[in-house]
Design an enzyme around this catalytic site. Structure first.
Site: not given
Length: 350
Positions: A68-69, A71-72, A115, A122, A154, A182, A185, A209, A264
């Site tokens: 991940d970008a 770090p903490d 997000r 999407r 997405n 999907d 669901r 999707h 989600t």
């Protein structure tokens, strides 16, 4: 009397498999088998960590790498998981903003992305995520040239296409999570309507999707019993109206979760873990996943679109695509879904 050891000895044709499934074009063989299994997850947000947590609890990997970008935050997530070591199967957990931590992965799962906002489709996310993938995919491919790429971000279908182009991998090794969730669901809502266990429902959502996904009503069965063919014509028409409302509920259900909790996570975590299990353990299970769909179900050969079709998954990725009998309306909807994605992809500069 000698006991038959296989169905072919009982007279079943050897080429039945080829009638049920179509092979993938330009497929590459699986990477050499080894006992040590490594999965990398790029993106330590809510979705990425739900996937990581599910992978750990289901003991799908000997080594789990997180990227991940931030770090903490990333170190905090790593420590939080490591502190649960006494309650989990033994898995080595690594984390770094540097993609070298993903080296020699069997599967690289990409969840990084902006997000999804409440009410945002999407496809509208594409431009915000395109630049990000140009930073992610090349180093992932560099450090794990034999890996399977599993895209979750997405809009997943277009981003899977982008990952395929940026990685240079053969198409069978680049997969999108697609409509696997999907379809889950869909099965859940059908099971509620029919008062049965969702695991006994056979039903697929295919295509994009998102908003133009296609429910394969004609292939719905419960315990092997085709549903629509058991109804009278009048009631079948009524039930198809019910099923169309269920299809819309499936499409809208993710937006409802986002509206209520902001994102989600848990369901997609279980969905992706089920794909990882089928891939790593060479289970040949059928999942509706986003794959290079040109040439299947009437999609033109010149449309290099990724969308979801029921596919066999194994150690080399997508093994084949199931030859499900679609109604004319279902096939037409699938092709329209492909056309929608193709028109969007033609605007991209990759």
């Amino acid at each position: 009397m000698k006991k038959a050891s296989s169905l072919s000895e009982l007279g079943l044709a050897n080429d039945v498999h080829h009638a049920l499934f179509r092979p993938i074009q330009e497929a590459a063989p699986p990477s050499p088998t080894k006992r040590h299994t490594k999965i990398s997850v790029v993106g330590a947000g809510n979705v990425g960590m739900a996937i990581a947590q599910t992978i750990l609890t289901q003991h799908l990997a000997d080594e789990l790498a997180l990227v991940d970008a931030k770090p903490d935050m990333l170190r905090g997530e790593m420590l939080d998981l490591q502190h649960a070591a006494a309650f989990l199967p033994h898995t080595r957990i690594l984390a770094s903003p540097d993609y070298s931590v993903t080296a020699r992965s069997d599967i690289c799962i990409i969840t990084a992305g902006a997000r999804q906002l409440p009410g945002e489709t999407r496809l509208s996310l594409l431009q915000r995520n395109l630049a990000l993938f140009k930073q992610i995919v090349p180093p992932v491919a560099k450090y794990s040239p034999g890996a399977l790429l599993l895209v979750v971000s997405n809009p997943v279908d277009v981003l899977t296409y982008i990952a395929w182009k940026l990685s240079g991998f053969p198409p069978n090794r680049v997969i999108g999570s697609g409509t696997n969730l999907d379809s889950s669901r869909f099965k859940f809502l059908l099971a509620e309507h029919l008062v049965v266990n969702a695991q006994d429902v056979q039903a697929y959502m295919v295509g994009e999707h998102g908003d133009s996904s296609v429910a394969l009503w004609s292939s719905i069965s419960v315990g092997g019993v085709p549903i629509l063919s058991q109804l009278t014509k009048d009631k079948a028409a009524m039930e198809q109206g019910v099923l169309e409302r269920i299809r819309k509920a499936v499409v809208e259900s993710a937006y409802e979760v986002i509206r209520l909790k902001g994102y989600t996570s848990w369901a997609i975590g279980y969905s992706v873990a089920s794909l990882a299990r089928s891939l790593l353990r060479d289970q040949h299970r059928i999942h509706p996943v986003s794959l290079l769909a040109k040439g299947f179900y009437g999609i033109p050969e010149d449309q290099e679109v990724f969308l979801s079709l029921p596919a066999q998954l194994g150690r080399s990725g997508v093994l084949s695509v199931a030859n499900i009998q679609l109604s004319e309306e279902e096939a037409a909807r699938l092709r329209r879904s492909a056309d929608t994605l193709w028109e969007l992809q033609r605007q991209l500069e990759i």
